[in-house]
Design an enzyme around this catalytic site. Sequence first.
Site, PDB file in Angstrom:
ATOM      1  N   LEU A 210      -5.460  69.312  50.351  1.00 48.80           N
ATOM      2  CA  LEU A 210      -5.144  69.388  51.772  1.00 48.80           C
ATOM      3  C   LEU A 210      -5.312  68.002  52.365  1.00 48.80           C
ATOM      4  O   LEU A 210      -6.314  67.331  52.100  1.00 48.80           O
ATOM      5  CB  LEU A 210      -6.064  70.368  52.506  1.00 48.80           C
ATOM      6  CG  LEU A 210      -5.820  71.874  52.343  1.00 48.80           C
ATOM      7  CD1 LEU A 210      -6.775  72.652  53.233  1.00 48.80           C
ATOM      8  CD2 LEU A 210      -4.390  72.251  52.666  1.00 48.80           C
ATOM      9  N   ASP A 211      -4.343  67.577  53.161  1.00 48.88           N
ATOM     10  CA  ASP A 211      -4.481  66.304  53.854  1.00 48.88           C
ATOM     11  C   ASP A 211      -5.686  66.338  54.776  1.00 48.88           C
ATOM     12  O   ASP A 211      -6.119  67.401  55.226  1.00 48.88           O
ATOM     13  CB  ASP A 211      -3.231  66.020  54.693  1.00 48.88           C
ATOM     14  CG  ASP A 211      -2.000  65.761  53.843  1.00 48.88           C
ATOM     15  OD1 ASP A 211      -2.165  65.373  52.681  1.00 48.88           O
ATOM     16  OD2 ASP A 211      -0.888  65.966  54.360  1.00 48.88           O
ATOM     17  N   ARG A 212      -6.201  65.170  55.088  1.00 48.61           N
ATOM     18  CA  ARG A 212      -7.347  65.075  55.986  1.00 48.61           C
ATOM     19  C   ARG A 212      -7.060  65.765  57.319  1.00 48.61           C
ATOM     20  O   ARG A 212      -7.941  66.435  57.891  1.00 48.61           O
ATOM     21  CB  ARG A 212      -7.690  63.598  56.236  1.00 48.61           C
ATOM     22  CG  ARG A 212      -8.794  63.367  57.252  1.00 48.61           C
ATOM     23  CD  ARG A 212      -9.185  61.909  57.314  1.00 48.61           C
ATOM     24  NE  ARG A 212      -8.083  61.062  57.732  1.00 48.61           N
ATOM     25  CZ  ARG A 212      -7.782  60.795  58.999  1.00 48.61           C
ATOM     26  NH1 ARG A 212      -8.490  61.342  59.980  1.00 48.61           N
ATOM     27  NH2 ARG A 212      -6.795  59.991  59.310  1.00 48.61           N
ATOM     28  N   HIS A 307       3.056  65.932  52.071  1.00 49.59           N
ATOM     29  CA  HIS A 307       3.633  66.030  53.412  1.00 49.59           C
ATOM     30  C   HIS A 307       4.909  66.881  53.433  1.00 49.59           C
ATOM     31  O   HIS A 307       5.734  66.742  54.346  1.00 49.59           O
ATOM     32  CB  HIS A 307       3.939  64.645  53.994  1.00 49.59           C
ATOM     33  CG  HIS A 307       2.731  63.822  54.267  1.00 49.59           C
ATOM     34  ND1 HIS A 307       2.784  62.570  54.847  1.00 49.59           N
ATOM     35  CD2 HIS A 307       1.410  64.057  54.050  1.00 49.59           C
ATOM     36  CE1 HIS A 307       1.559  62.079  54.964  1.00 49.59           C
ATOM     37  NE2 HIS A 307       0.709  62.964  54.480  1.00 49.59           N
TER      38      HIS A 307
END
Length: 435
Positions: A210-212, A307
């Site tokens: 998971l992205d930040r 993304h």
Amino acid sequence: MENIQIKIDNSNLMRLIGPNITKDESDILIKNNSLDSENKNSVKRRKLDKDSHNDSISKNNKPKDLDDVIYYFEDGLRKVKPYYYEYQAFAKGRWLGRSIFDIFCTEFRDRSRDYYAYAIETGLITINEKIVTKEKIVKNQDIIGHKIHRHEPPVTADPIKLISMENDLIVIDKPGSVPVHPSGRYRHNTVLHILQKEFGFSNLYTLNRLDRLTSGIMFLSTNKEKAQEFEQLMQERKIHKEYLCRVIGEFPTGDVRCDKPIMTVSHKLGLNVVHPKGKPCTTIFRRESYNGRTSVVKCIPITGRTHQIRVHLQYLGYVIGNDPLYNHHVWGQQKGKGGIDEVSTKSVINNLINEGINQEECLVLNLPTKQNSDITTNKSLGKCEECTIPNFPDPKPDQLFIWLHALKYEVSGCKYETQLPYWAKDDFDGDINIK
């Protein structure tokens, strides 16, 4: 909370201590160690950038300095008390035959020559863990050390919630703004270190990414075999995932499928775009609600590109409302709808870089950019007494994440689901001023 004191070698802290790590410095780091670590020679030397764990399965031993870290909470933020930290690197080829003083003055220009002279004299900068003079010549296989005072960015004070913990599989609800692995300016304000500190885990393998800026379901394991099994399921696309997001505009009703390939066009920015030479990529979207300004959309990613959801939504013309990267004005009036050509892509990258945006801050943290760099000279902000780093104003908690949440996962017949994020509920009105 227990009042834990950080152990410091006072002989090395008589005056100003080293700066925060720069990007150039992070590129050459091999070993990291706390100032009070014992048995330094037993620590394996490795590049710090590898700590970002490019592999989807990553092992993380408990850092020796984690027991001494002090977390505290203020104004909805989780903060880390600044601490002293040592970085070490093997000497680069271009450094050989040059003095240690000359190397730091020319390679790392973020500090003054006076500082580097002081740092060498007091042992903040060392060669092979020994104090040297400014004239000391660097030789092949020398290990250059630099002890600095680290200020980590704050993250949300929202807790990491345990959803499930059985059969060596740990399922959590990750808050937006908290990075998973130590990387860049983040070390202790990360999922792995918070879990190790607060739940006592000594080894963790991260299973999904998971992205930040993204919140929601994350899987970890304390068992290598379990981690490998999960990775195989991911590769075979046998894991069903559902995300929620809030986008600008009235998203169409019915299922919307996007099969556009995605390619990374700037690693510095972490920027991806739809591109014919990109990797195959598929996302299915379904509108859940519309309030006259923004739509809550369910996202079902079939593939798992970086993304992917954000880029596909941008291509369709419905950017996530508070996405600081893909809803930036540099994309033009259409915000990248329908994709952009090579020339426009280069222009977007250059404009983002010129505005001081980078992959780590990405405009979410309230830090200075080239557009407001005079903040660094604002005396009212004050500076750290130890290292003179400006005390930047804290961001607001709602600046630290985007409206993208991993809501549901189905794995081997088991279903995991979080509660709806507050911004996905019908009474949400925080989108009134979003453009």
